[in-house]
Design a protein around this motif. Structure first.
Motif, PDB file in Angstrom:
ATOM      1  N   ALA A 131      11.485   8.137  -8.950  1.00  0.00           N
ATOM      2  CA  ALA A 131      10.922   9.053  -8.998  1.00  0.00           C
ATOM      3  C   ALA A 131      11.810   9.913  -7.493  1.00  0.00           C
ATOM      4  CB  ALA A 131      10.636  10.350  -9.593  1.00  0.00           C
ATOM      5  N   THR A 132      11.328   9.258  -6.428  1.00  0.00           N
ATOM      6  CA  THR A 132      11.275   9.726  -5.232  1.00  0.00           C
ATOM      7  C   THR A 132      12.570  10.771  -4.897  1.00  0.00           C
ATOM      8  OG1 THR A 132      10.478   7.626  -4.886  1.00  0.00           O
ATOM      9  CG2 THR A 132      11.797   9.009  -3.251  1.00  0.00           C
ATOM     10  N   GLU A 133      13.373   9.861  -5.190  1.00  0.00           N
ATOM     11  CA  GLU A 133      15.280  11.531  -5.272  1.00  0.00           C
ATOM     12  C   GLU A 133      14.500  11.935  -5.963  1.00  0.00           C
ATOM     13  OE1 GLU A 133      18.666  11.987  -3.357  1.00  0.00           O
ATOM     14  OE2 GLU A 133      17.329  11.842  -3.124  1.00  0.00           O
ATOM     15  N   HIS A 134      14.329  12.519  -7.448  1.00  0.00           N
ATOM     16  CA  HIS A 134      14.284  12.714  -8.297  1.00  0.00           C
ATOM     17  C   HIS A 134      12.880  14.458  -7.510  1.00  0.00           C
ATOM     18  CE1 HIS A 134      13.294  15.928 -12.085  1.00  0.00           C
ATOM     19  NE2 HIS A 134      12.357  15.619 -12.263  1.00  0.00           N
ATOM     20  N   LYS A 135      11.930  14.239  -6.991  1.00  0.00           N
ATOM     21  CA  LYS A 135      10.866  14.480  -6.229  1.00  0.00           C
ATOM     22  C   LYS A 135      11.669  15.823  -5.088  1.00  0.00           C
ATOM     23  CE  LYS A 135       7.692  14.263  -8.789  1.00  0.00           C
ATOM     24  NZ  LYS A 135       6.452  15.510  -9.384  1.00  0.00           N
TER      25      LYS A 135
ATOM     26  N   VAL B 157      15.138  16.171  -4.707  1.00  0.00           N
ATOM     27  CA  VAL B 157      15.885  17.387  -5.405  1.00  0.00           C
ATOM     28  C   VAL B 157      15.486  18.633  -5.411  1.00  0.00           C
ATOM     29  CG1 VAL B 157      18.019  18.142  -7.115  1.00  0.00           C
ATOM     30  CG2 VAL B 157      17.744  15.764  -5.567  1.00  0.00           C
ATOM     31  N   GLU B 158      13.983  18.849  -6.532  1.00  0.00           N
ATOM     32  CA  GLU B 158      12.795  18.778  -6.889  1.00  0.00           C
ATOM     33  C   GLU B 158      12.970  19.850  -5.990  1.00  0.00           C
ATOM     34  OE1 GLU B 158       9.004  18.825  -8.533  1.00  0.00           O
ATOM     35  OE2 GLU B 158      10.569  18.070 -10.565  1.00  0.00           O
ATOM     36  N   ARG B 159      12.124  19.601  -4.330  1.00  0.00           N
ATOM     37  CA  ARG B 159      12.321  20.218  -3.219  1.00  0.00           C
ATOM     38  C   ARG B 159      12.638  21.134  -3.178  1.00  0.00           C
ATOM     39  NH1 ARG B 159       9.125  15.550  -2.627  1.00  0.00           N
ATOM     40  NH2 ARG B 159      10.450  14.454  -1.105  1.00  0.00           N
ATOM     41  N   GLU B 160      14.089  20.485  -2.681  1.00  0.00           N
ATOM     42  CA  GLU B 160      15.208  21.672  -2.105  1.00  0.00           C
ATOM     43  C   GLU B 160      15.350  22.481  -3.306  1.00  0.00           C
ATOM     44  OE1 GLU B 160      18.417  18.763  -1.480  1.00  0.00           O
ATOM     45  OE2 GLU B 160      17.060  17.320   0.197  1.00  0.00           O
ATOM     46  N   ARG B 161      15.261  22.405  -3.931  1.00  0.00           N
ATOM     47  CA  ARG B 161      15.723  23.377  -5.451  1.00  0.00           C
ATOM     48  C   ARG B 161      15.123  24.514  -5.036  1.00  0.00           C
ATOM     49  NH1 ARG B 161      14.416  25.071 -10.083  1.00  0.00           N
ATOM     50  NH2 ARG B 161      12.886  23.261 -10.548  1.00  0.00           N
TER      51      ARG B 161
ATOM     52  N   GLY C 289       0.683  -0.886   0.147  1.00  0.00           N
ATOM     53  CA  GLY C 289      -0.250   0.149   0.083  1.00  0.00           C
ATOM     54  C   GLY C 289       1.048   0.781   0.429  1.00  0.00           C
ATOM     55  N   SER C 290       2.365   1.364   0.048  1.00  0.00           N
ATOM     56  CA  SER C 290       3.102   2.872   0.014  1.00  0.00           C
ATOM     57  C   SER C 290       3.116   3.434  -1.618  1.00  0.00           C
ATOM     58  CB  SER C 290       3.905   2.274   0.872  1.00  0.00           C
ATOM     59  OG  SER C 290       4.870   1.143  -0.055  1.00  0.00           O
ATOM     60  N   ARG C 291       3.396   4.444  -1.200  1.00  0.00           N
ATOM     61  CA  ARG C 291       3.174   5.089  -2.386  1.00  0.00           C
ATOM     62  C   ARG C 291       4.720   5.938  -2.643  1.00  0.00           C
ATOM     63  NH1 ARG C 291      -2.481   7.200  -3.520  1.00  0.00           N
ATOM     64  NH2 ARG C 291      -1.587   9.157  -3.437  1.00  0.00           N
ATOM     65  N   PHE C 292       4.722   5.572  -4.446  1.00  0.00           N
ATOM     66  CA  PHE C 292       5.776   6.549  -4.426  1.00  0.00           C
ATOM     67  C   PHE C 292       5.911   7.032  -6.055  1.00  0.00           C
ATOM     68  CE2 PHE C 292       6.093   2.259  -5.762  1.00  0.00           C
ATOM     69  CZ  PHE C 292       7.569   2.344  -6.952  1.00  0.00           C
ATOM     70  N   PRO C 293       6.825   8.155  -6.436  1.00  0.00           N
ATOM     71  CA  PRO C 293       6.641   8.818  -7.676  1.00  0.00           C
ATOM     72  C   PRO C 293       7.124   7.591  -8.570  1.00  0.00           C
ATOM     73  CG  PRO C 293       8.123  10.093  -6.327  1.00  0.00           C
ATOM     74  CD  PRO C 293       7.342   9.238  -5.345  1.00  0.00           C
ATOM     75  N   ILE C 294       6.497   7.623  -9.642  1.00  0.00           N
ATOM     76  CA  ILE C 294       7.197   6.803 -10.879  1.00  0.00           C
ATOM     77  C   ILE C 294       7.511   7.742 -11.888  1.00  0.00           C
ATOM     78  CG2 ILE C 294       7.729   4.939 -10.413  1.00  0.00           C
ATOM     79  CD1 ILE C 294       5.047   3.932 -11.483  1.00  0.00           C
ATOM     80  N   LEU C 295       8.167   7.583 -12.854  1.00  0.00           N
ATOM     81  CA  LEU C 295       8.319   7.679 -14.379  1.00  0.00           C
ATOM     82  C   LEU C 295       8.053   6.617 -15.425  1.00  0.00           C
ATOM     83  CD1 LEU C 295      11.244  10.520 -14.333  1.00  0.00           C
ATOM     84  CD2 LEU C 295       9.169  11.280 -15.122  1.00  0.00           C
TER      85      LEU C 295
END
Length: 185
Positions: free
Chosen positions: A151-155, A157-161, A123-129
């Motif tokens: 895409a977890t790490e990409h997301k 980094v995007e939030r940090e940016r 049931g856990s969720r995570f972003p993907i491409l």
């Protein structure tokens, strides 16, 4: 004697036909062995990849998933063999769009990768491409083949940016206020 001659000719023709069939059978067996070896090599190669690789049929059922796909999503080979639909791995809010994109891909439409929220077995969720390409046989799409990127790490980094940009804007505003205040003095 004429009948014997005809029987000999018939036996020779039958023998020749049997030899041709035996040769065809040998060739078929070689072709089947080569196909099995090619499939084994494909599966071995995809199992080396750290990204999930999958194939679905025209009904959207998973027909192949590499080792990474099973690990990332938390499913077993038995789960896959029991039948899993591609949309089962997509979070509810993205299923309609994912289903439409599958339909578009089967219709031959080309478009860049698709971003979704995925759902694991627990049931856990995570972003993907997801990057897909049609599996075409006899000039007709018969399935889709794809690769999934977490895409977890990409997301992150995007939030940090974005947070850094917000901080820089705030600092710029503070500096402008200080400059304005100095000009008033």
């Amino acid at each position: 004697e004429a009948r014997l001659d005809e029987a000999s000719k018939a036996r020779a023709l039958v023998e020749e036909g049997n030899q041709a069939l035996a040769q065809e059978n040998i060739e078929r067996l070689r072709t089947e062995a080569a196909l099995r070896e090619s499939e084994r090599r494909y599966h071995d190669l995809t199992d080396l990849l750290p990204q999930p690789v999958f194939e679905i049929n025209a009904e959207g059922l998973l027909t192949f998933a590499n080792h990474a796909a099973l690990l990332v999503f938390g499913y077993s080979v038995e789960d896959m063999e029991n039948g899993l639909h591609a949309l089962h791995f997509i979070a509810n809010e993205d299923r309609l769009r994912a289903g439409e994109n599958i339909r578009r891909r089967f219709a031959g439409e080309e478009f860049p990768n698709s971003e979704y929220v995925a759902r694991r077995k627990d049931g856990s969720r995570f972003p993907i491409l997801i990057y897909t390409a049609p599996i075409v046989k006899h000039e007709k799409p018969e399935g889709l083949r794809g690769i999934i990127i977490d895409a977890t790490e990409h997301k992150r980094v995007e939030r940090e940016r974005e947070a850094t940009i917000d901080i820089l804007r705030l600092m710029n505003s503070i500096m402008n206020i200080e400059e304005l205040a100095q000009n008033l003095i």
